[in-house]
Motif scaffolding. Sequence first.
Motif, short mmCIF file in Angstrom:
data_model
loop_
_atom_site.label_atom_id
_atom_site.label_comp_id
_atom_site.label_asym_id
_atom_site.label_seq_id
_atom_site.Cartn_x
_atom_site.Cartn_y
_atom_site.Cartn_z
N THR A 198 0.84 -1.21 0.00
CA THR A 198 0.00 0.00 0.00
C THR A 198 0.88 1.26 0.00
O THR A 198 0.61 2.22 -0.72
CB THR A 198 -0.91 0.02 1.25
OG1 THR A 198 -1.65 -1.19 1.27
CG2 THR A 198 -1.86 1.19 1.25
N GLN A 201 2.33 1.85 -3.45
CA GLN A 201 1.31 2.38 -4.35
C GLN A 201 1.14 3.89 -4.11
O GLN A 201 1.12 4.67 -5.06
CB GLN A 201 -0.01 1.65 -4.09
CG GLN A 201 -0.79 1.28 -5.33
CD GLN A 201 -1.28 2.48 -6.12
OE1 GLN A 201 -1.59 3.53 -5.54
NE2 GLN A 201 -1.31 2.35 -7.43
N ARG A 206 2.36 3.47 -8.43
CA ARG A 206 2.16 2.24 -9.20
C ARG A 206 2.35 1.03 -8.29
O ARG A 206 2.99 1.14 -7.24
CB ARG A 206 3.20 2.14 -10.34
CG ARG A 206 2.85 2.97 -11.55
CD ARG A 206 3.92 2.80 -12.62
NE ARG A 206 5.16 3.43 -12.23
CZ ARG A 206 6.36 3.09 -12.73
NH1 ARG A 206 6.46 2.10 -13.60
NH2 ARG A 206 7.44 3.73 -12.36
N ASP A 207 1.85 -0.12 -8.74
CA ASP A 207 2.07 -1.36 -7.99
C ASP A 207 3.28 -2.07 -8.59
O ASP A 207 3.56 -1.94 -9.78
CB ASP A 207 0.84 -2.27 -8.12
CG ASP A 207 -0.36 -1.68 -7.39
OD1 ASP A 207 -0.22 -1.37 -6.20
OD2 ASP A 207 -1.42 -1.52 -8.03
#
Length: 273
Positions: A198, A201, A206-207
């Motif tokens: 989290t 992100q 971005r992941d």
Amino acid sequence: MKVTCLVDNAVQARSSLWGEHGLAFLIEVQGRRVLFDTGASGTVLVHNLLQMNTLPNSMTALALSHAHYDHTGGLGVFLELRPGLPLYAHPDLLRERFSRRDKDVKAVGLRLTEPSLRRLADLRLSAAAQEILPGVWTTGEIAERPEPEGRSPHHCVRDANGWAPDSYQDDMALVLDSPAGLVLVCGCCHAGLLNTLTHVQRTFGRDPAAILGGTHLGDADQAHLRRLIEVLRPLGPPALFPNHCTGQAAYVTLAEAFGERVAPCPAGTVLEL
Ligand SMILES: [Fe+2]
Ligand SMILES: [Fe+2]
């Protein structure tokens, strides 16, 4: 961008590298090198570096995931070989850490004193994300932790009132902005993998397309692992290279869920990104 697992509990078959309970990664970007963690001993770290034809004095910077000895044990020997190296970490790295089982108390943090560390390295301690090289970042402090953390009941610190559970405030990971997408490189992930995801992100927008390193899921129950799988699946899932403190049961559960997206990452593993 190239990432090599230099030190891990396991070693690739037929490799001349040595293994130990510890972790170190080598990250190479356009001829520049970042060492992330130093394993548990200078003996293993230096042996493995030399086996990979990497001289300690070729390093551009060093980053530490957290203070525990299995990530910082090689630090003193390494810095004697490469003094003055910029060292990126969280300021709480310098705090004493212990493992306590009944009356048996062991110091498990940094073995170097703060003055020796300041003498040997160019300390760059910050709770904020720091860019070490273009595209190579520390995550900064994983401050928000609503999901379970990767903790051990034995880990503790000393405060004014005596022993207190270690909050692992120093625990950080690295984020690599590679052509293959963001790569999250974890040390022990005491802050918790879901909390770290989290944070990445929110901080980087971005992941990750890949996750490497220690994920400290050894004590995670099935409900936690199911939740992790639910979160990871819509992210691709990311390619997973768990090692070090991940735990056998968690590795198997992830591999059952994601098949070939999960691969081991013993010392000697080289990933071209
Ligand atoms: Fe740790
Ligand atoms: Fe560890």
